[in-house]
Design a protein around this motif. Structure first.
Motif, mmCIF file in Angstrom:
data_model
loop_
_atom_site.group_PDB
_atom_site.id
_atom_site.type_symbol
_atom_site.label_atom_id
_atom_site.label_comp_id
_atom_site.label_asym_id
_atom_site.label_seq_id
_atom_site.Cartn_x
_atom_site.Cartn_y
_atom_site.Cartn_z
ATOM 1 N N ASN A 101 -19.522 31.593 5.235
ATOM 2 C CA ASN A 101 -20.945 31.179 5.879
ATOM 3 C C ASN A 101 -22.075 32.767 5.683
ATOM 4 O OD1 ASN A 101 -20.241 29.165 6.921
ATOM 5 N ND2 ASN A 101 -19.219 29.862 9.222
ATOM 6 N N GLU A 102 -21.731 33.210 5.687
ATOM 7 C CA GLU A 102 -22.207 34.938 5.630
ATOM 8 C C GLU A 102 -23.098 34.613 4.056
ATOM 9 O OE1 GLU A 102 -23.086 39.793 5.420
ATOM 10 O OE2 GLU A 102 -21.236 38.711 5.554
ATOM 11 N N MET A 103 -22.719 34.768 3.008
ATOM 12 C CA MET A 103 -22.913 33.934 1.702
ATOM 13 C C MET A 103 -24.322 32.742 1.896
ATOM 14 S SD MET A 103 -22.121 34.591 -1.732
ATOM 15 C CE MET A 103 -20.908 35.096 -2.651
ATOM 16 N N ILE A 104 -23.908 31.973 2.265
ATOM 17 C CA ILE A 104 -24.875 30.623 2.123
ATOM 18 C C ILE A 104 -26.243 31.240 3.428
ATOM 19 C CG2 ILE A 104 -25.339 28.919 3.670
ATOM 20 C CD1 ILE A 104 -22.586 28.047 3.623
ATOM 21 N N SER A 105 -25.895 32.315 4.424
ATOM 22 C CA SER A 105 -26.927 33.045 4.934
ATOM 23 C C SER A 105 -28.086 33.549 4.013
ATOM 24 C CB SER A 105 -26.491 33.753 6.385
ATOM 25 O OG SER A 105 -27.713 33.826 7.302
ATOM 26 N N LEU A 106 -27.299 34.085 3.207
ATOM 27 C CA LEU A 106 -27.746 35.374 2.619
ATOM 28 C C LEU A 106 -28.779 34.681 1.170
ATOM 29 C CD1 LEU A 106 -25.030 38.516 2.350
ATOM 30 C CD2 LEU A 106 -27.040 37.980 3.249
ATOM 31 N N GLY B 91 -23.885 13.295 8.680
ATOM 32 C CA GLY B 91 -23.567 13.836 10.514
ATOM 33 C C GLY B 91 -23.326 14.015 11.088
ATOM 34 N N GLU B 92 -22.064 13.013 11.096
ATOM 35 C CA GLU B 92 -20.709 13.280 12.352
ATOM 36 C C GLU B 92 -20.897 14.752 12.610
ATOM 37 O OE1 GLU B 92 -17.503 11.487 10.983
ATOM 38 O OE2 GLU B 92 -18.798 9.807 10.799
ATOM 39 N N ALA B 93 -21.382 15.859 11.367
ATOM 40 C CA ALA B 93 -20.424 17.400 12.622
ATOM 41 C C ALA B 93 -22.264 17.964 11.535
ATOM 42 C CB ALA B 93 -19.525 17.778 11.929
ATOM 43 N N VAL B 94 -21.935 18.963 13.200
ATOM 44 C CA VAL B 94 -24.091 19.601 13.586
ATOM 45 C C VAL B 94 -23.010 21.039 12.799
ATOM 46 C CG1 VAL B 94 -25.805 20.610 14.452
ATOM 47 C CG2 VAL B 94 -25.187 17.609 14.487
ATOM 48 N N VAL B 95 -23.324 21.753 12.204
ATOM 49 C CA VAL B 95 -23.410 23.014 12.112
ATOM 50 C C VAL B 95 -24.250 24.046 12.150
ATOM 51 C CG1 VAL B 95 -22.183 24.547 9.834
ATOM 52 C CG2 VAL B 95 -21.530 22.146 9.571
ATOM 53 N N GLU B 96 -23.312 25.002 13.023
ATOM 54 C CA GLU B 96 -24.564 25.736 12.959
ATOM 55 C C GLU B 96 -23.833 27.232 12.538
ATOM 56 O OE1 GLU B 96 -27.280 25.907 14.513
ATOM 57 O OE2 GLU B 96 -27.496 23.270 15.481
ATOM 58 N N GLU B 97 -24.370 27.820 11.551
ATOM 59 C CA GLU B 97 -24.828 28.974 10.667
ATOM 60 C C GLU B 97 -25.345 29.809 11.218
ATOM 61 O OE1 GLU B 97 -25.059 27.655 7.378
ATOM 62 O OE2 GLU B 97 -23.840 26.168 6.673
ATOM 63 N N GLU B 98 -25.133 31.394 11.821
ATOM 64 C CA GLU B 98 -25.863 32.286 11.658
ATOM 65 C C GLU B 98 -25.513 32.901 11.108
ATOM 66 O OE1 GLU B 98 -26.934 35.272 15.331
ATOM 67 O OE2 GLU B 98 -25.747 33.222 15.455
ATOM 68 N N ALA B 99 -26.804 33.174 11.338
ATOM 69 C CA ALA B 99 -27.499 34.496 10.187
ATOM 70 C C ALA B 99 -26.854 34.982 9.840
ATOM 71 C CB ALA B 99 -28.909 34.179 9.884
ATOM 72 N N ALA B 100 -26.549 36.408 8.673
ATOM 73 C CA ALA B 100 -26.141 36.809 8.276
ATOM 74 C C ALA B 100 -27.945 38.152 9.299
ATOM 75 C CB ALA B 100 -26.131 37.418 7.218
ATOM 76 N N PRO B 101 -27.182 39.756 9.636
ATOM 77 C CA PRO B 101 -28.430 40.774 9.892
ATOM 78 C C PRO B 101 -29.309 40.673 8.922
ATOM 79 C CG PRO B 101 -25.672 41.352 11.473
ATOM 80 C CD PRO B 101 -25.667 39.760 10.022
ATOM 81 N N LEU B 102 -28.800 41.061 7.056
ATOM 82 C CA LEU B 102 -30.029 40.909 6.154
ATOM 83 C C LEU B 102 -30.914 39.813 6.657
ATOM 84 C CD1 LEU B 102 -30.795 43.004 4.222
ATOM 85 C CD2 LEU B 102 -28.992 42.602 3.067
ATOM 86 N N ALA B 103 -29.985 39.018 6.514
ATOM 87 C CA ALA B 103 -30.810 37.636 5.760
ATOM 88 C C ALA B 103 -31.781 37.114 7.340
ATOM 89 C CB ALA B 103 -29.932 36.280 6.488
ATOM 90 N N LYS B 104 -31.650 37.984 8.115
ATOM 91 C CA LYS B 104 -32.439 37.998 9.671
ATOM 92 C C LYS B 104 -33.721 38.979 9.840
ATOM 93 C CE LYS B 104 -29.445 35.837 13.193
ATOM 94 N NZ LYS B 104 -28.915 36.408 14.839
ATOM 95 N N GLU B 105 -33.049 40.051 8.868
ATOM 96 C CA GLU B 105 -33.871 40.768 8.588
ATOM 97 C C GLU B 105 -35.467 40.367 7.531
ATOM 98 O OE1 GLU B 105 -32.823 45.105 7.396
ATOM 99 O OE2 GLU B 105 -31.423 44.297 8.750
#
Length: 210
Positions: free
Chosen positions: A197-202, A75-89
């Protein structure tokens, strides 16, 4: 909540339980995201150990990645992952489908409570049904796109990892200088991180499709 797993299978089973807790309303969306992030970091940590044993990464890379994953787990690090455009759709379509389903349920309640006639119900429900079918069809197309892009990323990641391996070999063979190695290594690692990161998001978006 702290996690400790001996195998990847244990971690994956824990991830399934967390998803069930979210569906059952036992935890909030925020708690779900937090726990999921930590469990996935644990899975990555276990995979990292296998990669070190198999010689796919160096001791230095192992230590660096291990520290990153442990920071997330603790919990020491907070990871902000920007969702891939396709994932957002995909998330947007899923949200719309849920909204339409909710309206159809509300419409049925109005009919049951005799607040509207069956004729009005049929007319409106038919409209929402068409919207739901259209969105579901659109979602099916996105699923194919997701699977295709994930496959592409897997191939790209493999190429990047082979390039990193080749780079280490060329350094060891003194074909390149230390500064050249560091420069190219940084570029490749940044590319690897972006693709990962894109892979995780997808994959998270794909999970929404069941």
């Amino acid at each position: 909540m702290t996690f400790e797993f001996k195998t990847i299978k244990e971690a994956e089973e824990a991830l399934e339980r967390v998803e069930e807790d979210l569906i059952m309303g036992k935890i909030s969306e925020e708690e779900y995201k937090n726990q999921k992030r930590k469990i996935k970091a644990y899975i990555s940590l276990l995979e990292l150990e296998d990669m070190l044993i198999e010689g796919k990464i160096t001791e230095e890379e192992y230590k660096q990645k291990k520290a990153e994953y442990q920071a997330i787990i603790s919990g020491e690090a907070v990871v902000e992952e920007e969702a891939a455009p396709l994932a957002k759709e995909v998330r947007k379509i899923v949200s719309k489908i849920k909204e339409v389903k909710g309206k159809r349920e509300k419409l049925r309640d109005l009919l049951v409570n005799k607040e509207i006639s069956e004729k009005t119900f049929n007319k409106l429900d038919s409209e929402y049904e068409e919207k739901e079918k259209s969105l579901t069809s659109e979602l099916a197309e996105k699923k194919e796109e997701l699977e295709s892009r994930i496959s592409e990323i897997e191939e790209e990641l493999e190429k990047v990892r082979l390039q990193l391996e080749e780079l280490r070999a060329r350094l060891a063979l003194e074909e390149i200088s230390g500064s050249e190695y560091d420069s190219k290594k940084l570029d490749l690692e940044e590319k690897e991180k972006r693709l990962s990161n894109e892979m995780i998001s997808l994959k998270e978006a794909l999970e929404l499709l069941g």
